[in-house]
Design a protein around this motif. Sequence first.
Motif, PDB file in Angstrom:
ATOM      1  N   UNK A   1      14.552 -71.805  62.731  1.00  8.14           N
ATOM      2  CA  UNK A   1      15.093 -72.009  63.793  1.00  8.14           C
ATOM      3  C   UNK A   1      13.367 -72.733  64.738  1.00  8.14           C
ATOM      4  N   UNK A   2      13.491 -74.197  64.631  1.00  9.09           N
ATOM      5  CA  UNK A   2      11.935 -74.265  65.137  1.00  9.09           C
ATOM      6  C   UNK A   2      11.982 -74.648  66.658  1.00  9.09           C
ATOM      7  N   UNK A   3      13.395 -74.061  66.766  1.00 10.89           N
ATOM      8  CA  UNK A   3      13.854 -74.245  68.317  1.00 10.89           C
ATOM      9  C   UNK A   3      13.500 -72.521  69.036  1.00 10.89           C
ATOM     10  N   UNK A   4      14.136 -72.400  68.338  1.00  6.96           N
ATOM     11  CA  UNK A   4      14.509 -70.882  69.226  1.00  6.96           C
ATOM     12  C   UNK A   4      14.073 -69.211  68.032  1.00  6.96           C
ATOM     13  N   UNK A   5      13.520 -69.710  67.199  1.00  7.07           N
ATOM     14  CA  UNK A   5      12.984 -68.973  66.296  1.00  7.07           C
ATOM     15  C   UNK A   5      14.210 -68.337  65.695  1.00  7.07           C
ATOM     16  N   UNK A   6      16.144 -68.470  65.954  1.00  8.04           N
ATOM     17  CA  UNK A   6      16.700 -67.643  65.423  1.00  8.04           C
ATOM     18  C   UNK A   6      16.784 -67.770  63.509  1.00  8.04           C
ATOM     19  N   UNK A   7      17.577 -67.086  62.430  1.00  7.36           N
ATOM     20  CA  UNK A   7      17.447 -67.491  60.988  1.00  7.36           C
ATOM     21  C   UNK A   7      18.893 -66.802  61.054  1.00  7.36           C
ATOM     22  N   UNK A   8      19.858 -66.927  61.897  1.00  2.00           N
ATOM     23  CA  UNK A   8      21.162 -67.522  61.839  1.00  2.00           C
ATOM     24  C   UNK A   8      21.633 -69.307  62.300  1.00  2.00           C
ATOM     25  N   UNK A   9      21.342 -69.509  60.564  1.00  2.00           N
ATOM     26  CA  UNK A   9      21.349 -70.778  60.443  1.00  2.00           C
ATOM     27  C   UNK A   9      22.660 -71.242  59.147  1.00  2.00           C
ATOM     28  N   UNK A  10      23.418 -72.436  59.338  1.00  2.00           N
ATOM     29  CA  UNK A  10      23.659 -72.476  58.578  1.00  2.00           C
ATOM     30  C   UNK A  10      24.137 -73.711  57.981  1.00  2.00           C
ATOM     31  N   UNK A  11      24.745 -74.088  56.873  1.00  2.00           N
ATOM     32  CA  UNK A  11      25.000 -75.377  56.031  1.00  2.00           C
ATOM     33  C   UNK A  11      25.470 -76.324  57.509  1.00  2.00           C
ATOM     34  N   UNK A  12      25.241 -77.802  56.973  1.00  2.00           N
ATOM     35  CA  UNK A  12      25.874 -78.689  58.305  1.00  2.00           C
ATOM     36  C   UNK A  12      25.839 -79.734  57.150  1.00  2.00           C
ATOM     37  N   UNK A  13      24.359 -80.319  56.807  1.00  2.00           N
ATOM     38  CA  UNK A  13      25.224 -81.773  56.049  1.00  2.00           C
ATOM     39  C   UNK A  13      24.529 -81.493  54.863  1.00  2.00           C
ATOM     40  N   UNK A  14      25.045 -81.899  53.567  1.00  2.00           N
ATOM     41  CA  UNK A  14      25.015 -82.078  52.481  1.00  2.00           C
ATOM     42  C   UNK A  14      24.016 -82.987  52.223  1.00  2.00           C
ATOM     43  N   UNK A  15      22.544 -83.097  51.422  1.00  2.00           N
ATOM     44  CA  UNK A  15      22.249 -84.838  51.416  1.00  2.00           C
ATOM     45  C   UNK A  15      21.127 -84.910  50.269  1.00  2.00           C
ATOM     46  N   UNK A  16      21.016 -86.127  49.643  1.00  2.00           N
ATOM     47  CA  UNK A  16      21.033 -85.785  48.485  1.00  2.00           C
ATOM     48  C   UNK A  16      19.036 -85.985  48.755  1.00  2.00           C
ATOM     49  N   UNK A  17      18.320 -85.717  47.386  1.00  2.00           N
ATOM     50  CA  UNK A  17      17.437 -84.882  47.134  1.00  2.00           C
ATOM     51  C   UNK A  17      16.304 -86.332  47.607  1.00  2.00           C
ATOM     52  N   UNK A  18      15.244 -85.996  48.201  1.00  2.00           N
ATOM     53  CA  UNK A  18      14.591 -87.543  48.341  1.00  2.00           C
ATOM     54  C   UNK A  18      13.221 -87.406  47.228  1.00  2.00           C
ATOM     55  N   UNK A  19      12.256 -88.484  46.476  1.00  2.00           N
ATOM     56  CA  UNK A  19      11.697 -87.723  45.991  1.00  2.00           C
ATOM     57  C   UNK A  19      10.326 -87.821  46.748  1.00  2.00           C
ATOM     58  N   UNK A  20       9.249 -87.200  45.935  1.00  2.00           N
ATOM     59  CA  UNK A  20       7.742 -87.312  46.257  1.00  2.00           C
ATOM     60  C   UNK A  20       7.523 -87.695  46.971  1.00  2.00           C
ATOM     61  N   UNK A  21       5.940 -88.395  47.341  1.00  2.00           N
ATOM     62  CA  UNK A  21       5.391 -89.190  47.493  1.00  2.00           C
ATOM     63  C   UNK A  21       6.058 -90.187  47.634  1.00  2.00           C
ATOM     64  N   UNK A  22       7.125 -90.687  48.403  1.00  2.00           N
ATOM     65  CA  UNK A  22       7.701 -92.128  48.261  1.00  2.00           C
ATOM     66  C   UNK A  22       7.594 -92.288  50.520  1.00  2.00           C
TER      67      UNK A  22
END
Length: 301
Positions: free
Chosen positions: A5-26
């Motif tokens: 986690x970029x806020x608190x440093x915890x490594x306890x992160x759970x799935x929240x949203x499944x999203x489409x993968x973006x294309x690189x360089x766009x």
Amino acid sequence: MTSPCAVCGSESLAPHLTVARSSDGNLAATTTDYGAAPGDIVRCAACGHMQVRELPAEDLLEEEYAQVWEEAYVAEEAGQRATARRALERIERHVPGSGGAGRALCDLGCWVGFLLSEADRRGWRVTGVEPSHYGAAYARQRLSLDVQEATIATASLPRESFDAVVMGDVIEHLPNPGAALRRAAELLRPGGVLYLTLPDAGSTVARVLGARWWSVLPTHVHYFTGQSLARLLGRSGFAVEWAGSAPKAFSVGYYLGRLEGYAPAVAGGAVAAARAMGLADRLVWPDFRDRMAVLARLRGA
């Protein structure tokens, strides 16, 4: 691999949203690519912050952002300036003195410099930093502004030299937002203020729309709530002094065009109808309360 986690440093992160993968360089054409991101979004069990599962490498993003340009945003200069004036009015309420006269302001991620230009007109001494080659060049050549083509980390700026630092629609793009906030703290004079605007992932609209929220975009790697942002600000030496919603002024035609991300045929017809009725260029401020503004003061002043 899941990043801490970029806020608190915890490594306890759970799935929240499944999203489409973006294309690189766009990165330059993503304002209607809703629901696409560099990876699925996870949520920290410790502090509630949300971010993409594996944060991208900073050097890769720097290369891509250096090439970003979007003509549609530049064409919306009137709305951009109106939004900037509203932000400056808020900042000036928290900076001692008469308005911005004689005060120094630094805009980190200033894009083409419309906020800096408005601040200059109000008497501020202004400096900007922008990673986009095209954005920085526009600010220097078209608006005669002091803007460095650099990242927040690499910009050559004097410490403790600014009364206000602005980060508008910036922090959600950065793999290491804490480092950017600490850099802002270094640039501020004692008692200086930091003004941020960014999407509010804790808003009702964000929760209802989920992965189809218009702020789930390929360029966004963090999804802050008011609480997670305040926590990161606190860890970076700031105390929140004011928070509110931050609608943007754009033309009716621009906002209707953003419907392309949901229904392309409807968007085209809506824009054509607005033009026929003479409404396409009218400025509007729709406030869905899913974009927040936060003003924080450097602690210890």
